[in-house]
Design an enzyme around this catalytic site. Structure first.
Site, PDB file in Angstrom:
ATOM      1  CG  HIS A  17      30.306  62.025  88.123  1.00  0.00           C
ATOM      2  ND1 HIS A  17      29.065  62.163  88.684  1.00  0.00           N
ATOM      3  CD2 HIS A  17      30.980  61.180  88.945  1.00  0.00           C
ATOM      4  CE1 HIS A  17      28.982  61.438  89.796  1.00  0.00           C
ATOM      5  NE2 HIS A  17      30.136  60.836  89.986  1.00  0.00           N
ATOM      6  CE  LYS A  41      26.293  53.394  96.518  1.00  0.00           C
ATOM      7  NZ  LYS A  41      27.488  53.758  95.778  1.00  0.00           N
ATOM      8  NE  ARG A  90      35.061  62.163  95.079  1.00  0.00           N
ATOM      9  CZ  ARG A  90      33.912  61.528  95.146  1.00  0.00           C
ATOM     10  NH1 ARG A  90      32.793  62.201  95.147  1.00  0.00           N
ATOM     11  NH2 ARG A  90      33.863  60.214  95.231  1.00  0.00           N
ATOM     12  CB  SER A 128      26.069  61.517  93.521  1.00  0.00           C
ATOM     13  OG  SER A 128      26.728  61.374  92.294  1.00  0.00           O
TER      14      SER A 128
HETATM   15  P1  ADP Z   1      29.949  59.602  94.037  1.00  0.00           P
HETATM   16  O1  ADP Z   1      28.578  59.105  94.413  1.00  0.00           O
HETATM   17  O2  ADP Z   1      30.885  59.624  95.230  1.00  0.00           O
HETATM   18  O3  ADP Z   1      29.951  60.878  93.285  1.00  0.00           O
HETATM   19  P2  ADP Z   1      30.358  57.639  91.849  1.00  0.00           P
HETATM   20  O4  ADP Z   1      30.356  56.177  92.107  1.00  0.00           O
HETATM   21  O5  ADP Z   1      29.200  58.156  91.075  1.00  0.00           O
HETATM   22  O6  ADP Z   1      30.581  58.423  93.215  1.00  0.00           O
HETATM   23  O7  ADP Z   1      31.722  58.071  91.146  1.00  0.00           O
HETATM   24  C1  ADP Z   1      32.212  57.487  89.981  1.00  0.00           C
HETATM   25  C2  ADP Z   1      33.651  57.860  89.813  1.00  0.00           C
HETATM   26  O8  ADP Z   1      33.779  59.271  89.724  1.00  0.00           O
HETATM   27  C3  ADP Z   1      34.585  57.432  90.953  1.00  0.00           C
HETATM   28  O9  ADP Z   1      35.826  57.048  90.370  1.00  0.00           O
HETATM   29  C4  ADP Z   1      34.732  58.708  91.758  1.00  0.00           C
HETATM   30  O10 ADP Z   1      35.949  58.728  92.488  1.00  0.00           O
HETATM   31  C5  ADP Z   1      34.713  59.751  90.673  1.00  0.00           C
HETATM   32  N1  ADP Z   1      34.259  61.068  91.112  1.00  0.00           N
HETATM   33  C6  ADP Z   1      33.083  61.391  91.681  1.00  0.00           C
HETATM   34  N2  ADP Z   1      33.004  62.718  91.936  1.00  0.00           N
HETATM   35  C7  ADP Z   1      34.189  63.251  91.528  1.00  0.00           C
HETATM   36  C8  ADP Z   1      34.751  64.584  91.545  1.00  0.00           C
HETATM   37  N3  ADP Z   1      34.083  65.609  92.062  1.00  0.00           N
HETATM   38  N4  ADP Z   1      35.994  64.736  91.027  1.00  0.00           N
HETATM   39  C9  ADP Z   1      36.684  63.677  90.542  1.00  0.00           C
HETATM   40  N5  ADP Z   1      36.224  62.410  90.506  1.00  0.00           N
HETATM   41  C10 ADP Z   1      34.991  62.199  90.992  1.00  0.00           C
END
Ligand code: ADP
Length: 159
Positions: A17, A41, A90, A128
């Site tokens: 992130h 959620k 990703r 996450s």
């Molecule tokens: P997650 O729980 O899958 O990490 P989030 O809802 O917190 O997802 O993710 C928020 C945004 O960040 C989304 O657009 C997601 O695609 C992106 N994101 C999450 N992890 C990564 C990563 N490792 N690299 C690039 N983008 C990411």
């Protein structure tokens, strides 16, 4: 330059992130990292904890702010004069859902554009949920999360 929103659950924030936040802050006038409060959620970290962790890790970036929202993303964006939505990608597995969301948002609000930013390949496996899975099994998550919030994250898993 444009004003952008980077929405997500951030439950908790990871290095993946933060990489997207840093890179988008270089090309946008302002980036609002917005934590979605989703009643459907069950989150591990509550809204205050997620916002606090994001505030700590984004402190070095003056054009990044952190907020949370309930309801429709495009309503938040409109009310705050934001015209770009940033999404991280990703893998192909992210694509289908994000593609659908982007098209729905375009339908609801044609003036707001969604921009997809490719993951840094160092973090293409990182989510996450992976962080929580490893932490819950007592593994070392230091390479996966920003160092400033490591203690807060593992705090949930220490007895
Ligand atoms: P997650 O729980 O899958 O990490 P989030 O809802 O917190 O997802 O993710 C928020 C945004 O960040 C989304 O657009 C997601 O695609 C992106 N994101 C999450 N992890 C990564 C990563 N490792 N690299 C690039 N983008 C990411």
């Amino acid at each position: 330059m444009a004003r952008a929103i980077y929405p997500g659950s951030f439950d908790p924030v990871t290095k993946g992130h933060l990489d997207i936040i840093k890179r988008s802050s270089k090309i946008m006038e302002q980036v609002t990292v917005a934590v979605l409060e989703n009643p459907r959620k069950v989150a591990t970290y509550n809204i205050e904890e997620r916002v606090k962790m994001l505030m700590i890790v984004t402190d070095p970036y003056p054009n990044v702010k952190v907020d949370y929202y309930k309801g429709l993303l495009i309503d938040y964006a409109k009310n705050n004069n934001i015209n770009i939505v940033i999404k991280g990608l990703r893998a192909m597995s992210d694509f289908e859902f994000e593609f659908q969301m982007a098209l729905v948002n375009q339908k609801l609000s044609p003036s707001i554009e969604t921009l997809f930013m490719m993951t840094n390949n160092k973090y293409s496996f990182l989510s996450s949920s992976i962080v929580k899975e490893i932490a819950s099994l007592g593994g070392d998550i230091r390479s996966l999360v920003p160092p400033e919030v490591h203690e807060i994250i593992i705090g949930k898993y220490q007895t």
